[in-house]
Write an enzyme that holds these catalytic residues in place. Sequence first.
Site, PDB file in Angstrom:
ATOM      1  N   THR A  78      -5.005   7.786  -5.387  1.00 29.67           N
ATOM      2  CA  THR A  78      -5.081   7.898  -3.920  1.00 29.67           C
ATOM      3  C   THR A  78      -4.118   8.963  -3.408  1.00 29.67           C
ATOM      4  O   THR A  78      -4.462   9.756  -2.537  1.00 29.67           O
ATOM      5  CB  THR A  78      -4.787   6.531  -3.275  1.00 29.67           C
ATOM      6  OG1 THR A  78      -5.777   5.606  -3.725  1.00 29.67           O
ATOM      7  CG2 THR A  78      -4.836   6.603  -1.766  1.00 29.67           C
ATOM      8  N   GLU A 112       0.840  -1.209   0.000  1.00 26.00           N
ATOM      9  CA  GLU A 112       0.000   0.000   0.000  1.00 26.00           C
ATOM     10  C   GLU A 112       0.875   1.258   0.000  1.00 26.00           C
ATOM     11  O   GLU A 112       0.531   2.270  -0.614  1.00 26.00           O
ATOM     12  CB  GLU A 112      -0.925   0.034   1.225  1.00 26.00           C
ATOM     13  CG  GLU A 112      -2.061  -0.952   1.189  1.00 26.00           C
ATOM     14  CD  GLU A 112      -3.049  -0.693   0.058  1.00 26.00           C
ATOM     15  OE1 GLU A 112      -2.638  -0.839  -1.109  1.00 26.00           O
ATOM     16  OE2 GLU A 112      -4.208  -0.388   0.328  1.00 26.00           O
TER      17      GLU A 112
HETATM   18  N1  HSE Z   1      -8.262   5.195   3.507  1.00 29.81           N
HETATM   19  C1  HSE Z   1      -7.614   5.402   2.258  1.00 29.81           C
HETATM   20  C2  HSE Z   1      -7.975   6.778   1.726  1.00 29.81           C
HETATM   21  C3  HSE Z   1      -8.042   4.340   1.294  1.00 29.81           C
HETATM   22  O1  HSE Z   1      -9.153   7.140   1.789  1.00 29.81           O
HETATM   23  O2  HSE Z   1      -7.073   7.489   1.291  1.00 29.81           O
HETATM   24  C4  HSE Z   1      -7.384   4.458  -0.040  1.00 29.81           C
HETATM   25  O3  HSE Z   1      -7.709   3.361  -0.829  1.00 29.81           O
END
Ligand code: HSE
Length: 308
Positions: free
Chosen positions: A182, A129
Amino acid sequence: MPRSVLVHSPATLSNLGCGFDVFGLALAAPYDVIRVTRTDEPGVRIQHLDSYNLSTDPLHNVAGVALLAMLEEVPETMGFDVEITKGIMPGSGVGSSAASSVGAVVAANVLLGNRFTKMQLVNFAMEGEAVASGARHADNIAPAIFGGFTVVRALEPAIDIIALPAPPLWVAVVHPQIEVKTKDARKVLPTAVPLGLAVRQWANVAGLVAGFLTADYDLIGRSLDDYIVEPARAPLIPGLAEARKRALAAGAIGGGISGSGPSIFMLNRTEETAQAVGAAMGSVFAEFGIEFNVYVGPVGTEGARVVG
Ligand code: HSE
């Protein structure tokens, strides 16, 4: 001990409205199909059996990075050959990168006689990640490993994940084909939150957990709203407000941005409602002339699973 293991690793919803970087929910489908084979040759070799053109360099591939982190804790001289068939479209906001890194470490752990705990697997998969989004967050990883509804209570000083069963729910997800990375969606977030907003948010967080534990669908619906992250990200997803409006009119319990987007999820009591809600959300993007996919399926009670 087997020499080769095949795993299905599911899509997941993260944040679930109010629980930014904390809540996660496993879906039954779609899923990535990952085969890992143990070899005597050190290192990780990756092959993609799909058409997404993702990197096969293990240092730039989420599954590769996760497996290299695992191999650092393995004293034997050995390595892994990995075949990945993505069933989850990269960049869709339903945990595509988490599914690949989780599938890889779950399969490799079987090849190692299950020597690592699920919490340790979360830690390895989170390295993936970090490559994908620039941040170590486990809210997609946790449901992909544990299944059901998960709460990432802490990452430091130790990973603390609470896995809870989810009540029967049908999920509708619309994925408009617009790019929201992201990394970029995290850059727009506020760095400070007024106390009044924080109070409303953690009241919803408590309400959502209680709603899941008691299968109180009305409470779940009232508690999903996110007052902090979604308002900052909404401008990245044209059609979000209208999609929510039409989804609620079609009978959805509630929903919001799936992870960092661009997908939008809605929770529903029945498959029939979820189908109608998926179609209602899709109609918004059809009118905008934006291509989209709709997924409808039940919550996944188990995470990544060995199938061969
Ligand atoms: N919690 C993370 C975000 C998930 O919202 O940035 C990203 O997939």
